[in-house]
Design a protein around this motif. Structure first.
Motif, mmCIF file in Angstrom:
data_model
loop_
_atom_site.group_PDB
_atom_site.id
_atom_site.type_symbol
_atom_site.label_atom_id
_atom_site.label_comp_id
_atom_site.label_asym_id
_atom_site.label_seq_id
_atom_site.Cartn_x
_atom_site.Cartn_y
_atom_site.Cartn_z
ATOM 1 N N GLU A 52 124.873 -16.442 81.089
ATOM 2 C CA GLU A 52 124.181 -17.722 81.176
ATOM 3 C C GLU A 52 123.233 -17.933 80.001
ATOM 4 O O GLU A 52 122.960 -19.063 79.609
ATOM 5 N N ALA A 53 122.716 -16.838 79.452
ATOM 6 C CA ALA A 53 121.820 -16.933 78.293
ATOM 7 C C ALA A 53 122.510 -16.352 77.063
ATOM 8 O O ALA A 53 123.392 -15.499 77.174
ATOM 9 N N GLU A 54 122.120 -16.815 75.876
ATOM 10 C CA GLU A 54 122.723 -16.326 74.643
ATOM 11 C C GLU A 54 122.346 -14.878 74.392
ATOM 12 O O GLU A 54 121.195 -14.477 74.581
ATOM 13 N N VAL A 55 123.339 -14.078 73.986
ATOM 14 C CA VAL A 55 123.120 -12.669 73.662
ATOM 15 C C VAL A 55 122.846 -12.554 72.170
ATOM 16 O O VAL A 55 123.644 -13.009 71.348
ATOM 17 N N THR A 56 121.723 -11.941 71.809
ATOM 18 C CA THR A 56 121.327 -11.869 70.400
ATOM 19 C C THR A 56 121.237 -10.443 69.884
ATOM 20 O O THR A 56 120.898 -10.242 68.714
ATOM 21 N N ASP A 57 121.534 -9.452 70.725
ATOM 22 C CA ASP A 57 121.343 -8.064 70.307
ATOM 23 C C ASP A 57 122.628 -7.252 70.254
ATOM 24 O O ASP A 57 122.601 -6.041 70.101
ATOM 25 N N MET A 58 123.777 -7.911 70.373
ATOM 26 C CA MET A 58 125.046 -7.207 70.242
ATOM 27 C C MET A 58 126.153 -8.186 69.889
ATOM 28 O O MET A 58 125.987 -9.407 69.990
ATOM 29 N N ASP A 59 127.284 -7.637 69.447
ATOM 30 C CA ASP A 59 128.428 -8.442 69.020
ATOM 31 C C ASP A 59 129.612 -8.202 69.946
ATOM 32 O O ASP A 59 129.747 -7.142 70.550
ATOM 33 N N TRP A 60 130.496 -9.198 70.032
ATOM 34 C CA TRP A 60 131.707 -9.101 70.840
ATOM 35 C C TRP A 60 132.824 -8.520 69.955
ATOM 36 O O TRP A 60 133.724 -9.193 69.510
ATOM 37 N N ALA B 5 137.919 -3.600 62.858
ATOM 38 C CA ALA B 5 137.311 -4.360 63.954
ATOM 39 C C ALA B 5 138.345 -5.163 64.719
ATOM 40 O O ALA B 5 139.293 -5.701 64.143
ATOM 41 N N ASN B 6 138.122 -5.249 66.024
ATOM 42 C CA ASN B 6 138.910 -6.102 66.902
ATOM 43 C C ASN B 6 137.955 -7.012 67.666
ATOM 44 O O ASN B 6 136.890 -6.578 68.110
ATOM 45 N N TYR B 7 138.366 -8.275 67.805
ATOM 46 C CA TYR B 7 137.582 -9.253 68.540
ATOM 47 C C TYR B 7 138.444 -9.770 69.693
ATOM 48 O O TYR B 7 139.230 -10.705 69.526
ATOM 49 N N PRO B 8 138.313 -9.151 70.865
ATOM 50 C CA PRO B 8 139.139 -9.551 72.012
ATOM 51 C C PRO B 8 138.790 -10.962 72.480
ATOM 52 O O PRO B 8 137.734 -11.505 72.124
ATOM 53 N N PRO B 9 139.665 -11.585 73.280
ATOM 54 C CA PRO B 9 139.335 -12.893 73.846
ATOM 55 C C PRO B 9 138.005 -12.824 74.597
ATOM 56 O O PRO B 9 137.731 -11.864 75.311
ATOM 57 N N CYS B 10 137.180 -13.846 74.420
ATOM 58 C CA CYS B 10 135.837 -13.854 74.995
ATOM 59 C C CYS B 10 135.698 -15.042 75.957
ATOM 60 O O CYS B 10 135.968 -16.177 75.567
ATOM 61 N N PRO B 11 135.259 -14.801 77.198
ATOM 62 C CA PRO B 11 135.148 -15.902 78.160
ATOM 63 C C PRO B 11 133.972 -16.833 77.882
ATOM 64 O O PRO B 11 133.949 -17.970 78.347
ATOM 65 N N THR B 12 132.977 -16.377 77.101
ATOM 66 C CA THR B 12 131.786 -17.195 76.843
ATOM 67 C C THR B 12 131.429 -17.172 75.354
ATOM 68 O O THR B 12 130.373 -16.666 74.965
ATOM 69 N N PRO B 13 132.302 -17.712 74.490
ATOM 70 C CA PRO B 13 132.026 -17.659 73.043
ATOM 71 C C PRO B 13 130.809 -18.465 72.621
ATOM 72 O O PRO B 13 130.298 -18.271 71.508
ATOM 73 N N ASP B 14 130.334 -19.359 73.487
ATOM 74 C CA ASP B 14 129.126 -20.117 73.171
ATOM 75 C C ASP B 14 127.863 -19.298 73.405
ATOM 76 O O ASP B 14 126.772 -19.668 72.959
ATOM 77 N N LYS B 15 128.013 -18.129 74.070
ATOM 78 C CA LYS B 15 126.851 -17.308 74.403
ATOM 79 C C LYS B 15 126.771 -16.023 73.580
ATOM 80 O O LYS B 15 125.720 -15.388 73.518
ATOM 81 N N ILE B 16 127.863 -15.615 72.957
ATOM 82 C CA ILE B 16 127.842 -14.368 72.195
ATOM 83 C C ILE B 16 128.789 -14.481 71.007
ATOM 84 O O ILE B 16 129.904 -15.007 71.133
ATOM 85 N N LYS B 17 128.353 -14.033 69.848
ATOM 86 C CA LYS B 17 129.170 -14.086 68.640
ATOM 87 C C LYS B 17 130.052 -12.853 68.534
ATOM 88 O O LYS B 17 129.691 -11.766 68.984
ATOM 89 N N GLY B 18 131.218 -13.034 67.915
ATOM 90 C CA GLY B 18 132.029 -11.872 67.595
ATOM 91 C C GLY B 18 131.255 -10.971 66.643
ATOM 92 O O GLY B 18 131.223 -9.745 66.793
ATOM 93 N N VAL C 150 133.059 -16.063 64.882
ATOM 94 C CA VAL C 150 132.959 -16.770 66.157
ATOM 95 C C VAL C 150 134.009 -16.201 67.106
ATOM 96 O O VAL C 150 135.196 -16.140 66.779
ATOM 97 N N ALA C 151 133.563 -15.751 68.280
ATOM 98 C CA ALA C 151 134.502 -15.240 69.285
ATOM 99 C C ALA C 151 135.408 -16.366 69.777
ATOM 100 O O ALA C 151 135.017 -17.534 69.791
ATOM 101 N N GLN C 152 136.616 -15.999 70.176
ATOM 102 C CA GLN C 152 137.602 -16.964 70.623
ATOM 103 C C GLN C 152 137.948 -16.712 72.095
ATOM 104 O O GLN C 152 137.928 -15.579 72.560
ATOM 105 N N THR C 153 138.281 -17.782 72.807
ATOM 106 C CA THR C 153 138.683 -17.608 74.205
ATOM 107 C C THR C 153 140.125 -17.134 74.306
ATOM 108 O O THR C 153 140.502 -16.466 75.276
ATOM 109 N N ASP C 154 140.951 -17.484 73.332
ATOM 110 C CA ASP C 154 142.366 -17.099 73.338
ATOM 111 C C ASP C 154 142.686 -16.282 72.093
ATOM 112 O O ASP C 154 142.242 -16.604 70.994
#
Length: 271
Positions: free
Chosen positions: A77-85, A159-172, A236-240
């Protein structure tokens, strides 16, 4: 928005045009550009891509899912600023390789990554003279600037950036500039996500199969006396779609002393 610069390193009689393109990219795009005809065979890059994806599926995907679960990163629900996806491992190539210490690498993958590191090192060794020519400094100056007692350092981030359900909240990958010298990126040929900051706007770096994306780091900005600036970028993390990236870092040696090139200081005084 201007087209993203694509440079052909092997265009024969059109070398002058290539140099003009390179100078334009350095000065207007903070030297983040895509390079074609870089000398690395396409079928070899395809093999690197295949083995990388196989290794992630077999050895890293489940660990990443477990990490996501332990960090409660689903349904943020809140943006994550201390880790990457992202899911990563690092290889050191110079001054000494550590590839034999990396767990779960097949013999084929290890062999291919050793060869990949050598090919990227060769390309990285060619680029400083390319830059010297554009800067108007003596050939070989940047290579000398990178060498300490043991020569430059060279490492690879896989690096791998798996599909992310909340790309608006956490960056790859959160926004940053690279601290070192020359960075060479092998992007996923299909799934985008890499962006650079230009004129206060985030610009997509489009996937271009078999190209190598090159950007300059903070230490090279110092050596060039700010002529070529390091570029702020993010993923930017991707949903797909699962995105892959291999970043190679050709950096000054750990004991190299970094300072602006005297010729460029003199030129700045004249200007």
């Amino acid at each position: 928005m201007e087209n993203f610069p694509v440079i052909n390193m092997d265009n024969g009689e059109e070398r002058a045009a290539t140099m003009d393109q390179n100078k334009y990219a350095c000065q207007n795009w903070a030297h983040l550009l895509q390079v074609l005809n870089h000398g690395i065979p396409h079928d070899f890059l395809d093999t690197v891509e295949r083995l990388k994806k196989e290794h992630y599926k077999k050895s890293m995907e489940q660990r990443f899912k477990e990490l996501v679960a332990t960090k409660a990163m689903e349904g943020l629900e809140a943006e994550v600023t201390d880790m990457d996806w992202e899911s990563t491992f690092h290889l050191r190539h110079l001054p000494q390789s550590n590839i034999s210490e990396i767990p779960d690498l097949s013999d084929e993958y290890m062999k291919v990554m050793k060869e990949f590191a050598l090919k990227l090192e060769k390309l990285a060794e060619e680029l400083p003279d390319f830059l010297c020519e554009n800067l108007g400094v003596e050939k070989g100056y940047l290579k000398k600037a990178f060498y300490g007692a043991e020569g430059p350092t060279f490492g690879i981030k896989v690096a791998n950036y798996p599909p992310c359900p909340t790309p608006d909240k956490i960056k790859g990958l959160r926004a940053l500039t690279d601290a070192g010298g020359i960075i060479l990126l092998l992007q996923d040929p299909q799934v985008g996500g890499l962006q650079l900051l230009k004129d206060d706007e985030w610009v997509d770096v489009p996937p271009l199969r078999h190209s190598v994306v090159i950007n300059l780091g903070d230490q090279l900005e110092v050596i060039t006396n700010g002529k070529y600036k390091s570029v702020e970028h993010r993923v930017v993390a991707q949903t797909d779609g699962a995105r892959m990236l291999i970043a190679s870092f050709y950096n000054p040696g750990s004991d190299a002393v970094i300072y602006p090139a005297p010729a460029l200081l003199e030129k700045a005084k004249e200007d």
